[in-house]
Motif scaffolding. Structure first.
Motif, PDB file in Angstrom:
ATOM      1  N   GLY A  92      65.778 -22.309  54.158  1.00 57.15           N
ATOM      2  CA  GLY A  92      65.380 -20.947  53.835  1.00 57.15           C
ATOM      3  C   GLY A  92      64.351 -20.440  54.814  1.00 57.15           C
ATOM      4  N   VAL A  93      63.811 -19.287  54.502  1.00 59.58           N
ATOM      5  CA  VAL A  93      62.759 -18.701  55.321  1.00 59.58           C
ATOM      6  C   VAL A  93      61.408 -19.094  54.730  1.00 59.58           C
ATOM      7  CG1 VAL A  93      61.775 -16.582  56.251  1.00 59.58           C
ATOM      8  CG2 VAL A  93      64.250 -16.770  55.940  1.00 59.58           C
ATOM      9  N   TYR A  94      60.526 -19.530  55.599  1.00 58.51           N
ATOM     10  CA  TYR A  94      59.177 -19.905  55.187  1.00 58.51           C
ATOM     11  C   TYR A  94      58.197 -18.848  55.691  1.00 58.51           C
ATOM     12  CZ  TYR A  94      60.766 -24.373  53.473  1.00 58.51           C
ATOM     13  OH  TYR A  94      61.391 -25.353  52.735  1.00 58.51           O
ATOM     14  N   TYR A  95      57.402 -18.373  54.761  1.00 61.06           N
ATOM     15  CA  TYR A  95      56.400 -17.359  55.063  1.00 61.06           C
ATOM     16  C   TYR A  95      55.008 -17.916  54.814  1.00 61.06           C
ATOM     17  CZ  TYR A  95      60.313 -14.089  54.443  1.00 61.06           C
ATOM     18  OH  TYR A  95      61.514 -13.423  54.537  1.00 61.06           O
ATOM     19  N   CYS A  96      54.075 -17.561  55.680  1.00 62.60           N
ATOM     20  CA  CYS A  96      52.686 -17.801  55.317  1.00 62.60           C
ATOM     21  C   CYS A  96      52.087 -16.473  54.866  1.00 62.60           C
ATOM     22  CB  CYS A  96      51.885 -18.439  56.435  1.00 62.60           C
ATOM     23  SG  CYS A  96      51.500 -17.386  57.826  1.00 62.60           S
ATOM     24  N   ALA A  97      51.101 -16.600  54.007  1.00 65.18           N
ATOM     25  CA  ALA A  97      50.497 -15.420  53.410  1.00 65.18           C
ATOM     26  C   ALA A  97      49.022 -15.678  53.176  1.00 65.18           C
ATOM     27  CB  ALA A  97      51.190 -15.081  52.087  1.00 65.18           C
ATOM     28  N   ALA A  98      48.254 -14.611  53.173  1.00 64.71           N
ATOM     29  CA  ALA A  98      46.818 -14.700  52.946  1.00 64.71           C
ATOM     30  C   ALA A  98      46.430 -13.871  51.740  1.00 64.71           C
ATOM     31  CB  ALA A  98      46.057 -14.217  54.173  1.00 64.71           C
ATOM     32  N   GLY A  99      45.560 -14.443  50.941  1.00 63.98           N
ATOM     33  CA  GLY A  99      45.073 -13.727  49.768  1.00 63.98           C
ATOM     34  C   GLY A  99      43.611 -14.042  49.523  1.00 63.98           C
ATOM     35  N   GLY A 100      42.913 -13.119  48.931  1.00 64.93           N
ATOM     36  CA  GLY A 100      41.522 -13.401  48.628  1.00 64.93           C
ATOM     37  C   GLY A 100      40.760 -12.162  48.266  1.00 64.93           C
ATOM     38  N   PRO A 101      39.495 -12.316  47.977  1.00 66.44           N
ATOM     39  CA  PRO A 101      38.752 -13.568  47.899  1.00 66.44           C
ATOM     40  C   PRO A 101      39.331 -14.532  46.853  1.00 66.44           C
ATOM     41  CG  PRO A 101      37.271 -11.686  47.892  1.00 66.44           C
ATOM     42  CD  PRO A 101      38.642 -11.150  47.685  1.00 66.44           C
ATOM     43  N   TRP A 102      39.082 -15.825  47.041  1.00 66.22           N
ATOM     44  CA  TRP A 102      39.662 -16.842  46.196  1.00 66.22           C
ATOM     45  C   TRP A 102      39.353 -16.598  44.727  1.00 66.22           C
ATOM     46  CZ3 TRP A 102      42.901 -20.903  47.002  1.00 66.22           C
ATOM     47  CH2 TRP A 102      43.017 -21.826  45.962  1.00 66.22           C
ATOM     48  N   ALA A 103      38.155 -16.169  44.423  1.00 65.80           N
ATOM     49  CA  ALA A 103      37.740 -15.997  43.023  1.00 65.80           C
ATOM     50  C   ALA A 103      38.611 -14.979  42.293  1.00 65.80           C
ATOM     51  CB  ALA A 103      36.275 -15.572  42.975  1.00 65.80           C
ATOM     52  N   PHE A 104      39.305 -14.117  43.043  1.00 63.40           N
ATOM     53  CA  PHE A 104      40.126 -13.086  42.414  1.00 63.40           C
ATOM     54  C   PHE A 104      41.563 -13.545  42.186  1.00 63.40           C
ATOM     55  CE2 PHE A 104      36.526 -10.865  42.622  1.00 63.40           C
ATOM     56  CZ  PHE A 104      36.374  -9.784  43.483  1.00 63.40           C
ATOM     57  N   LEU A 105      41.936 -14.702  42.747  1.00 65.02           N
ATOM     58  CA  LEU A 105      43.303 -15.173  42.568  1.00 65.02           C
ATOM     59  C   LEU A 105      43.495 -15.755  41.169  1.00 65.02           C
ATOM     60  CD1 LEU A 105      43.277 -14.889  45.693  1.00 65.02           C
ATOM     61  CD2 LEU A 105      44.646 -16.967  45.779  1.00 65.02           C
ATOM     62  N   ARG A 106      44.575 -15.378  40.511  1.00 62.67           N
ATOM     63  CA  ARG A 106      44.893 -15.946  39.205  1.00 62.67           C
ATOM     64  C   ARG A 106      45.684 -17.228  39.345  1.00 62.67           C
ATOM     65  NH1 ARG A 106      47.518 -10.451  37.297  1.00 62.67           N
ATOM     66  NH2 ARG A 106      48.094 -10.619  39.501  1.00 62.67           N
ATOM     67  N   SER A 107      46.392 -17.361  40.462  1.00 63.00           N
ATOM     68  CA  SER A 107      47.107 -18.594  40.741  1.00 63.00           C
ATOM     69  C   SER A 107      47.332 -18.690  42.236  1.00 63.00           C
ATOM     70  CB  SER A 107      48.462 -18.620  40.020  1.00 63.00           C
ATOM     71  OG  SER A 107      49.365 -17.725  40.647  1.00 63.00           O
ATOM     72  N   TRP A 108      47.541 -19.884  42.762  1.00 67.55           N
ATOM     73  CA  TRP A 108      47.757 -20.021  44.203  1.00 67.55           C
ATOM     74  C   TRP A 108      49.210 -19.749  44.569  1.00 67.55           C
ATOM     75  CZ3 TRP A 108      51.506 -23.101  46.145  1.00 67.55           C
ATOM     76  CH2 TRP A 108      51.978 -24.152  45.351  1.00 67.55           C
ATOM     77  N   TYR A 109      50.126 -19.784  43.600  1.00 70.38           N
ATOM     78  CA  TYR A 109      51.557 -19.729  43.881  1.00 70.38           C
ATOM     79  C   TYR A 109      52.193 -18.367  43.572  1.00 70.38           C
ATOM     80  CZ  TYR A 109      51.196 -20.828  38.925  1.00 70.38           C
ATOM     81  OH  TYR A 109      50.830 -20.832  37.607  1.00 70.38           O
ATOM     82  N   GLY A 110      51.417 -17.456  43.043  1.00 73.05           N
ATOM     83  CA  GLY A 110      51.987 -16.152  42.714  1.00 73.05           C
ATOM     84  C   GLY A 110      52.152 -15.278  43.933  1.00 73.05           C
ATOM     85  N   VAL A 111      53.343 -14.771  44.146  1.00 74.34           N
ATOM     86  CA  VAL A 111      53.618 -13.931  45.304  1.00 74.34           C
ATOM     87  C   VAL A 111      52.715 -12.708  45.322  1.00 74.34           C
ATOM     88  CG1 VAL A 111      55.361 -12.459  46.381  1.00 74.34           C
ATOM     89  CG2 VAL A 111      56.003 -14.704  45.507  1.00 74.34           C
TER      90      VAL A 111
END
Length: 127
Positions: A92-111
């Motif tokens: 498949g296609v592999y994508y990298c993605a950036a999210g943050g700040p970390w404290a605002f993430l509800r999960s690491w795996y959510g698109v």
């Protein structure tokens, strides 16, 4: 402007290895997540692995734990995904993605937790 550029995909046989790279730039926050996502043909994008920038904590989906390793080179601002013992279902296609700040993430795996995405790199594993 945040930019993410993936590289390292290719066509390999089952059991082989690949290393994907994600070159990142333009971040303004200190504690963020870089995630790798996999989108198989005809399926939704799914979280594969994630690394937290502040302390290097790593996270993996059950399907890749023990086979894939995520790491980062902060000096180069590059995140790697070492993929061993590849299986046809890893295709498949592999994508990298950036999210943050970390404290605002509800999960690491959510698109939807990630604001910035690379263009993707194709991985094809033949049986």
């Amino acid at each position: 402007e945040v930019q993410l550029v993936e590289s390292g995909g290719g066509l390999v046989q089952a059991g082989a290895s690949l290393r994907l790279s994600c070159a990142a730039s333009g971040f303004t926050f200190d504690d963020y997540a870089i995630g790798w996502f996999h989108q198989a043909p005809g399926k939704e994008r799914e979280g594969v692995s994630c690394i937290r920038s502040s302390d290097g904590s790593t996270y993996y989906a059950a399907s890749v734990k023990g086979r894939f390793t995520i790491s980062s080179d902060n000096a180069k601002k590059t995140v790697y995904l070492q993929m061993n013992s590849l299986k046809p279902e890893d295709t498949g296609v592999y994508y990298c993605a950036a999210g943050g700040p970390w404290a605002f993430l509800r999960s690491w795996y959510g698109v939807t937790e990630y604001n910035y995405w690379g263009q993707g790199t194709q991985v094809t594993v033949s049986s």
